[in-house]
Design a protein around this motif. Structure first.
Motif, PDB file in Angstrom:
ATOM      1  N   PRO A 195      13.315 -14.082  18.660  1.00  0.00           N
ATOM      2  CA  PRO A 195      13.045 -13.789  17.028  1.00  0.00           C
ATOM      3  C   PRO A 195      12.021 -14.908  16.234  1.00  0.00           C
ATOM      4  O   PRO A 195      11.443 -14.485  15.508  1.00  0.00           O
ATOM      5  CB  PRO A 195      14.654 -14.167  16.533  1.00  0.00           C
ATOM      6  N   LYS A 196      12.169 -16.114  16.879  1.00  0.00           N
ATOM      7  CA  LYS A 196      11.222 -16.940  16.131  1.00  0.00           C
ATOM      8  C   LYS A 196      10.753 -17.989  17.091  1.00  0.00           C
ATOM      9  O   LYS A 196      10.932 -19.334  17.415  1.00  0.00           O
ATOM     10  CB  LYS A 196      12.133 -17.909  15.233  1.00  0.00           C
ATOM     11  N   PRO A 197       9.630 -17.524  17.967  1.00  0.00           N
ATOM     12  CA  PRO A 197       9.196 -18.284  19.228  1.00  0.00           C
ATOM     13  C   PRO A 197       8.520 -19.741  18.644  1.00  0.00           C
ATOM     14  O   PRO A 197       8.472 -20.609  19.518  1.00  0.00           O
ATOM     15  CB  PRO A 197       8.274 -17.496  19.845  1.00  0.00           C
ATOM     16  N   PHE A 198       7.929 -19.685  17.471  1.00  0.00           N
ATOM     17  CA  PHE A 198       7.171 -20.755  17.010  1.00  0.00           C
ATOM     18  C   PHE A 198       7.415 -21.027  15.586  1.00  0.00           C
ATOM     19  O   PHE A 198       7.458 -20.243  14.830  1.00  0.00           O
ATOM     20  CB  PHE A 198       5.569 -20.610  17.286  1.00  0.00           C
ATOM     21  N   GLN A 199       7.840 -22.402  15.360  1.00  0.00           N
ATOM     22  CA  GLN A 199       8.261 -22.907  14.186  1.00  0.00           C
ATOM     23  C   GLN A 199       7.258 -22.727  12.959  1.00  0.00           C
ATOM     24  O   GLN A 199       7.668 -22.683  11.757  1.00  0.00           O
ATOM     25  CB  GLN A 199       8.834 -24.239  14.349  1.00  0.00           C
ATOM     26  N   GLU A 200       6.251 -22.569  13.244  1.00  0.00           N
ATOM     27  CA  GLU A 200       4.859 -22.359  12.381  1.00  0.00           C
ATOM     28  C   GLU A 200       4.291 -21.201  11.936  1.00  0.00           C
ATOM     29  O   GLU A 200       3.649 -20.815  11.364  1.00  0.00           O
ATOM     30  CB  GLU A 200       3.786 -23.532  12.531  1.00  0.00           C
TER      31      GLU A 200
END
Length: 457
Positions: free
Chosen positions: A232-237
């Motif tokens: 769902p959210k592979p990269f924080q940015e």
């Protein structure tokens, strides 16, 4: 000649050599033994047995107990367009001649039958998002280097959409070959992130299709030396990946969309907007919201899911993710949206990791509960809640959705509704699985903690 004889001949004529009768584990990952087509009729009557207790979240069947029987639904068989040697039929699990407690497809079928008893059929479309990435010495990166040249986003970008043609075109061709009717696709806001939009169908068939969709995306990505990620959210940015469920109820006899009030024309005022949707649509929405916190444990099922559900986080711009347990007409900051360009409820909290059978079942059950109890969803929230103060939100009675998987699991554990829909065995084991994930996550020391604290004192 029986129907199975005809199916066997038809599949063989298409080049099929092997058949899967696929059920899913708790994560929505398909599982099956591979059956040569000569034994299709054996599989149809339950020749394939499964020790499902060896899989995550599938119940307590131990090595001393009998196996589950997999029964393929050959009325929904799909020949894989990228490798026509294989056909996949969704399957149900039975144990000692009865539906197995952890058969997620059966959980959805039960709710579909409940809806039919009230004269309803639920239709559903899904807006699947995913990342296509390549492994590098620096970790996973977007497979097209040009994606990283512009900041903060290349969303809807024509150039990067064309550059992604080696992935996008085969996907579109395969989806259309299956008759799902792609009407748009695009490069989403994340580097290496894409979305496909195709026609809706009944809820069970759409959940079956999403099993095939994930297999398809993984295959096409592999042909490019890449991998498809449904994290769902592979990269924080970067943007998270949703799988918004667009649902509506149809009359089982006429097929008429019962969310549509029949009012035509473009609404020009708030009062006019309200009349576009029927009372049934508002009651259904109210039911989803009433059980919203508990639903989150299934619609946003991982620790990582909740890093998507923030107004901004560490991104350079807003996330456009649902954050609040409320509804609006075109408000994307909320769990529920009743859009003006179509007559459906968009449940925006479902993300790319959802088990589509389980998530769809609970959404349908919650909506039916709202209809039975004639619930009201409250006033629509049509302002940007990201910009509202905590006090303003509180004054309007707008609640934050669970911040973490731990909060969501607590709501799920306390939900008599979820226990009733899933049954006590599945309810308990699902809560146990997700609770264990949350507790394990809280014992792991990560890079952020080391960077912040290792040399602080």
């Amino acid at each position: 000649m029986t129907d199975l004889d005809r199916l066997q001949q038809d599949l063989a004529a298409q080049g099929v050599k092997y058949v899967f009768g696929a059920y899913t584990d708790v994560h929505g990952v398909p599982k099956s033994k591979c059956v040569p087509i000569a034994h299709l009729k054996d599989a149809a009557v339950g020749s394939e047995l499964y020790t499902v207790g060896a899989l995550d979240g599938m119940g307590e069947l131990g090595p001393n107990e009998d196996e589950c029987v997999g029964i393929p639904d050959f009325g929904e068989v799909t020949v894989l367009p990228w490798d026509r040697r294989y056909a996949v039929a969704p399957a149900n699990l039975s144990f000692h001649g009865e539906p197995y407690s952890h058969d997620f497809r059966r959980i959805l079928q039960n709710q579909i039958a409940d809806a039919a008893s009230l004269g309803f059929r639920m239709n559903m479309g899904v807006e699947p998002e995913l990342y296509v990435l390549r492994e590098t010495e620096h970790g996973a990166r977007p497979w097209i280097p040009e994606d990283t040249h512009n900041a903060p986003t290349r969303g809807y970008d024509l150039e990067t959409t064309i550059l992604a043609d080696p992935f996008l075109e085969p996907m579109v061709e395969y989806i259309n070959e299956l008759g799902w009717d792609v009407y748009s696709f695009d490069h989403e806001g994340g580097d290496g992130q894409y979305e496909f939009d195709f026609g809706y169908t009944d809820a069970l068939q759409m959940a079956d299709r999403m099993l095939i969709f994930r297999l398809m995306a993984k295959h096409v990505a592999r042909t490019l030396g890449c991998f498809a990620s449904f994290m769902p959210k592979p990269f924080q940015e970067s943007f998270g990946s949703g799988a918004h469920l667009n649902v509506s109820l149809a009359d089982v006899s006429t097929g008429r969309n019962l969310f549509d009030s029949g009012v035509t024309g473009e609404p020009e005022s708030e009062a006019a907007r309200e009349k576009v949707y029927s009372p049934v649509a508002y009651q259904f929405t109210a039911g989803v919201l009433a059980h919203g916190a508990a639903l989150m444990a299934v619609l946003s099922p991982t620790v990582n899911s909740y890093k998507r559900l923030m107004p901004r986080g560490l991104m350079q711009e807003i996330s456009w993710a649902p954050v609040f347990q409320a509804w609006g007409y075109n408000n994307r900051t909320l769990m529920c949206r009743l859009p003006m360009n179509r007559r459906c409820l968009e449940v925006r909290t479902a993300d790319s990791a959802v088990n589509f059978y389980l998530g769809t079942a609970l959404v349908l059950a919650a909506g039916l509960d709202g209809i039975r109890r004639e619930l009201k969803p409250g006033d629509p929230v049509n302002t940007d809640t990201y910009k509202m103060s905590k006090q303003d939100l509180a004054d309007l009675g707008i609640r934050r959705l669970p911040w973490t998987l731990g909060e969501a699991v607590t709501a799920f554990e306390r939900s008599e509704f979820a226990c009733r829909v899933l049954g006590p065995q599945l309810h308990a084991s699902y809560a146990q699985l997700r609770r264990a994930e949350w507790e394990e996550y809280n014992t792991v020391v990560g890079e952020w903690e080391q960077a912040r604290y290792l040399r602080l004192w």
